[in-house]
Design a protein around this motif. Structure first.
Motif, PDB file in Angstrom:
ATOM      1  N   ALA A  85     -50.610-104.485   3.288  1.00  0.00           N
ATOM      2  CA  ALA A  85     -51.592-103.968   4.248  1.00  0.00           C
ATOM      3  C   ALA A  85     -51.320-102.484   4.458  1.00  0.00           C
ATOM      4  N   ILE A  86     -52.375-101.704   4.508  1.00  0.00           N
ATOM      5  CA  ILE A  86     -52.271-100.274   4.804  1.00  0.00           C
ATOM      6  C   ILE A  86     -52.851-100.058   6.194  1.00  0.00           C
ATOM      7  N   LEU A  87     -52.062 -99.449   7.066  1.00  0.00           N
ATOM      8  CA  LEU A  87     -52.486 -99.214   8.448  1.00  0.00           C
ATOM      9  C   LEU A  87     -52.969 -97.779   8.601  1.00  0.00           C
ATOM     10  N   PHE A  88     -54.190 -97.613   9.083  1.00  0.00           N
ATOM     11  CA  PHE A  88     -54.822 -96.301   9.254  1.00  0.00           C
ATOM     12  C   PHE A  88     -54.734 -95.857  10.707  1.00  0.00           C
ATOM     13  N   LEU A  89     -54.356 -94.586  10.918  1.00  0.00           N
ATOM     14  CA  LEU A  89     -54.316 -94.002  12.255  1.00  0.00           C
ATOM     15  C   LEU A  89     -55.018 -92.651  12.316  1.00  0.00           C
ATOM     16  N   GLU A  90     -55.628 -92.215  11.210  1.00  0.00           N
ATOM     17  CA  GLU A  90     -56.315 -90.928  11.151  1.00  0.00           C
ATOM     18  C   GLU A  90     -57.824 -91.137  11.049  1.00  0.00           C
ATOM     19  N   PRO A  91     -58.611 -90.427  11.849  1.00  0.00           N
ATOM     20  CA  PRO A  91     -60.069 -90.610  11.822  1.00  0.00           C
ATOM     21  C   PRO A  91     -60.701 -90.398  10.454  1.00  0.00           C
ATOM     22  N   ASP A  92     -60.201 -89.436   9.660  1.00  0.00           N
ATOM     23  CA  ASP A  92     -60.786 -89.196   8.339  1.00  0.00           C
ATOM     24  C   ASP A  92     -60.682 -90.437   7.459  1.00  0.00           C
ATOM     25  N   ASP A  93     -59.519 -91.086   7.502  1.00  0.00           N
ATOM     26  CA  ASP A  93     -59.318 -92.295   6.699  1.00  0.00           C
ATOM     27  C   ASP A  93     -60.157 -93.445   7.232  1.00  0.00           C
ATOM     28  N   VAL A  94     -60.211 -93.569   8.548  1.00  0.00           N
ATOM     29  CA  VAL A  94     -61.013 -94.619   9.180  1.00  0.00           C
ATOM     30  C   VAL A  94     -62.479 -94.470   8.791  1.00  0.00           C
ATOM     31  N   GLU A  95     -62.959 -93.242   8.778  1.00  0.00           N
ATOM     32  CA  GLU A  95     -64.363 -92.982   8.446  1.00  0.00           C
ATOM     33  C   GLU A  95     -64.695 -93.442   7.034  1.00  0.00           C
ATOM     34  N   MET A  96     -63.774 -93.227   6.092  1.00  0.00           N
ATOM     35  CA  MET A  96     -64.044 -93.603   4.707  1.00  0.00           C
ATOM     36  C   MET A  96     -64.286 -95.102   4.573  1.00  0.00           C
ATOM     37  N   VAL A  97     -63.643 -95.884   5.419  1.00  0.00           N
ATOM     38  CA  VAL A  97     -63.819 -97.332   5.348  1.00  0.00           C
ATOM     39  C   VAL A  97     -65.022 -97.789   6.168  1.00  0.00           C
ATOM     40  N   LEU A  98     -65.086 -97.381   7.440  1.00  0.00           N
ATOM     41  CA  LEU A  98     -66.113 -97.917   8.334  1.00  0.00           C
ATOM     42  C   LEU A  98     -67.509 -97.373   8.054  1.00  0.00           C
ATOM     43  N   SER A  99     -67.607 -96.171   7.503  1.00  0.00           N
ATOM     44  CA  SER A  99     -68.934 -95.614   7.217  1.00  0.00           C
ATOM     45  C   SER A  99     -69.487 -96.098   5.885  1.00  0.00           C
ATOM     46  N   SER A 100     -68.655 -96.773   5.098  1.00  0.00           N
ATOM     47  CA  SER A 100     -69.084 -97.250   3.789  1.00  0.00           C
ATOM     48  C   SER A 100     -69.878 -98.544   3.921  1.00  0.00           C
ATOM     49  N   THR A 101     -70.798 -98.752   2.988  1.00  0.00           N
ATOM     50  CA  THR A 101     -71.521-100.020   2.926  1.00  0.00           C
ATOM     51  C   THR A 101     -70.844-100.996   1.967  1.00  0.00           C
ATOM     52  N   LYS A 102     -69.701-100.593   1.439  1.00  0.00           N
ATOM     53  CA  LYS A 102     -68.978-101.422   0.463  1.00  0.00           C
ATOM     54  C   LYS A 102     -67.938-102.320   1.134  1.00  0.00           C
ATOM     55  N   HIS A 103     -67.130-101.740   2.037  1.00  0.00           N
ATOM     56  CA  HIS A 103     -65.957-102.440   2.558  1.00  0.00           C
ATOM     57  C   HIS A 103     -66.301-103.179   3.855  1.00  0.00           C
ATOM     58  N   LEU A 104     -67.175-104.166   3.742  1.00  0.00           N
ATOM     59  CA  LEU A 104     -67.664-104.873   4.925  1.00  0.00           C
ATOM     60  C   LEU A 104     -66.947-106.196   5.165  1.00  0.00           C
ATOM     61  N   GLU A 105     -66.195-106.668   4.185  1.00  0.00           N
ATOM     62  CA  GLU A 105     -65.529-107.964   4.337  1.00  0.00           C
ATOM     63  C   GLU A 105     -64.283-107.824   5.206  1.00  0.00           C
ATOM     64  N   LYS A 106     -64.094-108.757   6.141  1.00  0.00           N
ATOM     65  CA  LYS A 106     -62.903-108.758   6.979  1.00  0.00           C
ATOM     66  C   LYS A 106     -61.698-109.215   6.145  1.00  0.00           C
ATOM     67  N   ASN A 107     -60.513-108.728   6.505  1.00  0.00           N
ATOM     68  CA  ASN A 107     -59.342-109.112   5.717  1.00  0.00           C
ATOM     69  C   ASN A 107     -58.833-110.498   6.112  1.00  0.00           C
ATOM     70  N   GLU A 108     -57.812-110.957   5.377  1.00  0.00           N
ATOM     71  CA  GLU A 108     -57.358-112.334   5.507  1.00  0.00           C
ATOM     72  C   GLU A 108     -56.795-112.660   6.885  1.00  0.00           C
ATOM     73  N   ALA A 109     -56.370-111.655   7.642  1.00  0.00           N
ATOM     74  CA  ALA A 109     -55.830-111.914   8.975  1.00  0.00           C
ATOM     75  C   ALA A 109     -56.845-112.655   9.845  1.00  0.00           C
TER      76      ALA A 109
END
Length: 502
Positions: A85-109
């Motif tokens: 697991a990679i833990l994000f704490l920087e807004p730039d990194d968070v934006e790359m994931v949450l603003s994408s239409t690709k990474h919509l699946e929730k993780n196994e947790a």
């Protein structure tokens, strides 16, 4: 004979483990390792990963996570078995994931909650998620929310009357807020009334409070990630008992509404485009009866999800907000002055427009949600490789955790981050702030569908209490002890004292 049985049992277990690891992408581990080996993180023991220092109480787990986030303030990795697991704490990194239409699946947790919530809007992905989102979005239309305000106000009045009868005592604001939000949610989105003294309701609340333990119990013990190992434990049986209690209550809600449901009678509401809009449960029942893209089990999934998210997160937000207001009399005075301006001494109920005009109260709520976001961490499964600004490659198939609690306290974006300062949300102070430095309702396509509902309800509740009472501190931000959970919780209940204004 016994030795043969033992040998066969061991062989079967080994084959199950091999099958499990293979089907869970163990053959990708070397590629993942090569991609993430330069990302910092705690010491990793083969197979066990980083879990050993995190074993212990939920309070200990919360503390260790905060230590990790201070040690690695931008990004870090954690291993458990064949998962990274990679833990994000920087807004730039968070934006790359949450603003994408690709990474919509929730993780196994999130799978730890699947026996309870099923394949609901919270946990589903792909076409099913799109279908459920399409069905449910009209349930939070402006015209519907406008209708709900009167229900919020009536329940705020009930809460105020309870406090009047218990003034000058150390009260638990979370209990008051839970009763308020559970009543409000059922009477609006579900279309029914509940008796808070009903044993099923009490069992539901107690079970919900305990369920998070099992989520983090498994997450901190990689050997319980596979269902076939967890299923043989006493914890699995305890978890199933909680799920049964929670679903008993929600099934009663659905069946009561089904027994009284009609698509005629009440004057319908319409959107600007002329489409008929209804409360959530009525929409779901109507979709099922018309042969739409949902069945009874689908309704159960969504009611379980919204019953949990719709009242537990809001009551948690109110709990921390009232504690902060009690500890900041200057802010309370500012709120009271705003209320005098709007109501001019009148005891009338607030209207939708009144709540919209409570700008200072909205800033207070936003600042409270910054310091104490009810959902402190969210997760995603990365769908395809992404390259972060620091040139870290995050490979497809890896789990991402977005540490909202710590993101909201990043001193780079929030000077003196632990200070409660509602003026951070003045328009001039928001202009140049990173849009993903503040995400209490998540962001992007999978943002919280009920965030406007929650804000109106929190405003109604707090407005009424501020007009009636002066809040005095019992607990402080420094005295409370946090614990790891799905929803932000304290080890012991927060206490606040209420004193009548007049």
């Amino acid at each position: 004979m016994a030795s043969i049985v033992t040998i066969l049992s061991v062989i079967i277990v080994i084959l199950l483990i091999i099958k499990y690891f293979w089907t869970n992408r163990v053959h990708w581990t070397y590629h993942i390792y090569q991609c993430v080996k330069h990302i910092p993180g705690p010491y990793n023991i083969p197979l066990l990963g980083c879990c050993l220092p995190f074993l212990g109480s939920l309070e200990h787990l919360w503390k260790k996570l905060r230590e990790m986030n201070e040690l690695y303030p931008t990004i870090y990795k954690m291993w458990g078995f064949n998962r990274c697991a990679i833990l994000f704490l920087e807004p730039d990194d968070v934006e790359m994931v949450l603003s994408s239409t690709k990474h919509l699946e929730k993780n196994e947790a999130y799978n730890t909650a699947r026996p309870w919530l099923g394949d609901s809007l919270l946990l589903s992905c792909g076409n099913k998620w799109k279908s459920r989102r399409r069905i449910l979005t009209p349930a939070f239309h402006f015209n519907i929310l406008n209708e709900f305000v009167n229900v919020f106000e009536e329940n705020s009045e009930k809460s105020a009357n309870f406090i009047k009868n218990n003034c000058n005592k150390d009260l638990n604001p979370h209990e008051i807020a839970v009763e308020h939000t559970l009543h409000s949610l059922c009477e609006t989105t579900m279309g029914i009334s509940v008796n808070i003294e009903d044993p099923d309701v009490k069992q539901y609340k107690d079970a919900l409070d305990k369920f998070g333990f099992f989520v983090f119990y498994r997450l901190s013990r990689p050997w319980f990630y596979p269902e076939f190992t967890f299923n043989f434990t006493s914890k699995k049986r305890e978890q199933d008992s909680l799920i049964k209690a929670m679903q008993k209550f929600t099934l009663n809600v659905i069946n009561e509404r089904l027994a009284n449901w009609s698509d005629e009678g009440k004057q319908p509401l319409f959107s600007a485009s002329g489409k008929r809009i209804q409360p959530m449960l009525d929409i779901l029942i109507g979709e099922m009866k018309q042969g739409g893209d949902i069945d009874f089990e689908g309704i159960r999934e969504e009611v379980d999800t919204f019953m949990f998210e719709g009242h537990d997160t809001t009551s948690t937000g109110l709990n921390f907000l009232l504690m902060l207001l009690a500890n900041h009399p200057d802010v309370q005075n500012g709120l009271y002055e705003e209320q005098l301006t709007i109501f001019n001494g009148s005891k009338r109920k607030a209207t939708y427009d009144d709540l919209q005009n409570m700008e200072y109260l909205e800033r207070c709520i936003k600042e409270s949600l910054r310091l104490y976001p009810p959902v402190p961490i969210i997760g995603r499964l990365i769908d395809e490789d992404i390259v972060l600004k620091k040139n870290y490659i995050i490979p497809a198939g890896i789990y991402i955790g977005i540490m909202i609690y710590d993101l909201h306290r990043n001193p780079k974006y929030w000077p003196n981050p632990n200070k409660f300062d509602p003026d951070r949300f003045l328009p001039d102070n928001c202009v140049n702030r990173h849009p993903f430095a503040y995400i209490p309702f998540s962001a992007g396509s999978r943002n919280c569908i009920g965030q406007r509902f929650a804000m109106l309800e929190m405003k109604s509740f707090t407005s009424k209490l501020i007009r009636e009472f002066i809040l005095e501190p019992v607990d402080t931000p420094d005295s409370i002890v946090m614990r790891a959970d799905m929803i932000l919780r304290t080890s012991k209940p927060i206490k606040v004292r209420f004193r009548k204004r007049f």
